[in-house]
Write a protein that holds these residues in place. Structure first.
Motif, PDB file in Angstrom:
ATOM      1  N   GLU A 101     -87.717  53.370  12.323  1.00 12.62           N
ATOM      2  CA  GLU A 101     -86.971  54.298  12.590  1.00 12.62           C
ATOM      3  C   GLU A 101     -86.733  54.749  13.987  1.00 12.62           C
ATOM      4  N   THR A 102     -87.466  53.775  14.808  1.00 14.38           N
ATOM      5  CA  THR A 102     -87.792  54.175  16.453  1.00 14.38           C
ATOM      6  C   THR A 102     -86.738  53.212  17.163  1.00 14.38           C
ATOM      7  N   LEU A 103     -86.020  53.503  18.148  1.00 14.51           N
ATOM      8  CA  LEU A 103     -85.162  52.583  19.068  1.00 14.51           C
ATOM      9  C   LEU A 103     -85.608  52.927  20.596  1.00 14.51           C
ATOM     10  N   ALA A 104     -86.236  51.879  21.221  1.00 11.19           N
ATOM     11  CA  ALA A 104     -86.410  51.899  22.607  1.00 11.19           C
ATOM     12  C   ALA A 104     -85.611  50.948  23.325  1.00 11.19           C
ATOM     13  N   GLU A 105     -85.004  51.536  24.596  1.00  7.78           N
ATOM     14  CA  GLU A 105     -84.296  50.930  25.374  1.00  7.78           C
ATOM     15  C   GLU A 105     -84.694  50.766  26.758  1.00  7.78           C
ATOM     16  N   VAL A 106     -85.061  49.522  27.398  1.00 10.47           N
ATOM     17  CA  VAL A 106     -85.870  49.305  28.602  1.00 10.47           C
ATOM     18  C   VAL A 106     -85.226  48.474  29.585  1.00 10.47           C
ATOM     19  N   VAL A 107     -85.036  49.046  30.949  1.00 10.68           N
ATOM     20  CA  VAL A 107     -84.192  48.426  31.856  1.00 10.68           C
ATOM     21  C   VAL A 107     -85.495  48.207  33.007  1.00 10.68           C
ATOM     22  N   ALA A 108     -85.456  46.985  33.664  1.00  9.84           N
ATOM     23  CA  ALA A 108     -86.389  46.704  34.517  1.00  9.84           C
ATOM     24  C   ALA A 108     -85.787  45.997  35.715  1.00  9.84           C
ATOM     25  N   ASP A 109     -86.181  46.359  36.811  1.00 11.43           N
ATOM     26  CA  ASP A 109     -85.621  45.715  38.294  1.00 11.43           C
ATOM     27  C   ASP A 109     -86.935  45.328  39.071  1.00 11.43           C
ATOM     28  N   LEU A 110     -87.193  44.144  39.140  1.00  7.86           N
ATOM     29  CA  LEU A 110     -88.500  43.576  40.095  1.00  7.86           C
ATOM     30  C   LEU A 110     -88.151  43.684  41.465  1.00  7.86           C
ATOM     31  N   SER A 111     -87.512  44.912  41.908  1.00  9.82           N
ATOM     32  CA  SER A 111     -87.145  45.145  43.099  1.00  9.82           C
ATOM     33  C   SER A 111     -88.077  45.292  44.464  1.00  9.82           C
ATOM     34  N   GLY A 112     -89.417  45.459  44.170  1.00  7.22           N
ATOM     35  CA  GLY A 112     -90.283  45.881  44.928  1.00  7.22           C
ATOM     36  C   GLY A 112     -90.478  47.236  45.213  1.00  7.22           C
ATOM     37  N   ARG A 113     -89.733  47.991  44.566  1.00  4.60           N
ATOM     38  CA  ARG A 113     -89.839  49.598  44.838  1.00  4.60           C
ATOM     39  C   ARG A 113     -90.219  50.172  43.654  1.00  4.60           C
ATOM     40  N   PRO A 114     -91.384  50.520  43.473  1.00 10.39           N
ATOM     41  CA  PRO A 114     -92.145  51.125  42.219  1.00 10.39           C
ATOM     42  C   PRO A 114     -91.312  52.501  41.895  1.00 10.39           C
ATOM     43  N   TYR A 115     -90.931  52.455  40.682  1.00  7.73           N
ATOM     44  CA  TYR A 115     -90.403  53.705  40.084  1.00  7.73           C
ATOM     45  C   TYR A 115     -90.269  53.648  38.663  1.00  7.73           C
ATOM     46  N   LEU A 116     -91.078  54.766  37.954  1.00  6.80           N
ATOM     47  CA  LEU A 116     -90.874  54.708  36.698  1.00  6.80           C
ATOM     48  C   LEU A 116     -90.118  55.968  36.032  1.00  6.80           C
ATOM     49  N   VAL A 117     -89.297  55.437  35.228  1.00  6.65           N
ATOM     50  CA  VAL A 117     -88.784  56.871  34.252  1.00  6.65           C
ATOM     51  C   VAL A 117     -89.151  56.447  32.949  1.00  6.65           C
TER      52      VAL A 117
END
Ligand code: MN
Length: 195
Positions: A101-117
């Motif tokens: 029943e669950t749907l997870a969407e993930v986007v990653a950027d190995l930018s060197g800039r840490p930021y978690l949403v």
């Protein structure tokens, strides 16, 4: 060239040995003394096609917090070291992972800039002895240390085990893509010339 790293980190709270090979085949050897995290890291390895070995001992007589957070730190440090100068990597990766029943969407950027949403709304409950709020602690520690921008958006879901499992699989699949080398990319994928 091998894209792998091994790190040992010892503090008064935890003792962690972790090895990762970004170009593995999904072999996980995970023993953290936190059973639910073992399950999550095993499927992280499998679905990211990373070879991952984790041995951890921590002050779990207090709770799982230090152990979970510190494994996130060391996983981030090891992935960063394995990526080296990041030349030729795709840098961005994304995935959409269902689990019943669950749907997870993930986007990653190995930018060197840490930021978690982290748009993951869960009741403050436990899965076994695992506080579900430790999911955020793990990903925040990982993001801070690998130097990535990571967006984890659970679109919908109900079962807390499914929700966290979809998040870990989604992160693994997004990172599999972001860490892959594309032979068309000359140097690092940044107009700034550095990641
Ligand atoms: Mn499961």
């Amino acid at each position: 060239m091998s894209r792998s790293a091994s790190i040992e980190r010892i503090t008064k709270e935890t003792r962690i040995k972790l090895s990762i090979d970004l170009d593995g085949s999904g072999q996980g050897k995970i023993c953290t003394s936190v059973p639910f995290l073992d399950h999550m890291l095993d499927l992280f390895a499998r679905h990211g096609l990373f070879d991952l070995t984790v041995e951890a001992k921590g002050d779990i007589d207090i709770d799982f917090h230090h152990t979970v957070e510190d494994i996130g730190i060391v996983l981030g440090q090891a992935m960063k070291e394995a990526l080296g100068d990041k030349k030729g990597i795709r840098r961005y990766g994304q995935s959409v992972v269902p689990m019943d029943e669950t749907l997870a969407e993930v986007v990653a950027d190995l930018s060197g800039r840490p930021y978690l949403v982290y748009n993951v709304v869960l009741p403050k409950v436990k899965i076994g002895d695992f506080d579900v709020e430790l999911g955020r602690e793990f990903f925040q520690a990982f993001v801070n240390n690998v130097g990535a921008n990571l967006h984890i958006n659970v679109k919908y879901g109900d079962n807390v085990h499914h929700v966290l499992e979809a998040c870990f699989k989604g992160v693994a699949r997004a990172l599999d893509i972001a860490t892959q080398v594309d032979p068309r990319i000359d140097g690092v994928l940044s107009t700034k010339g550095k990641l």
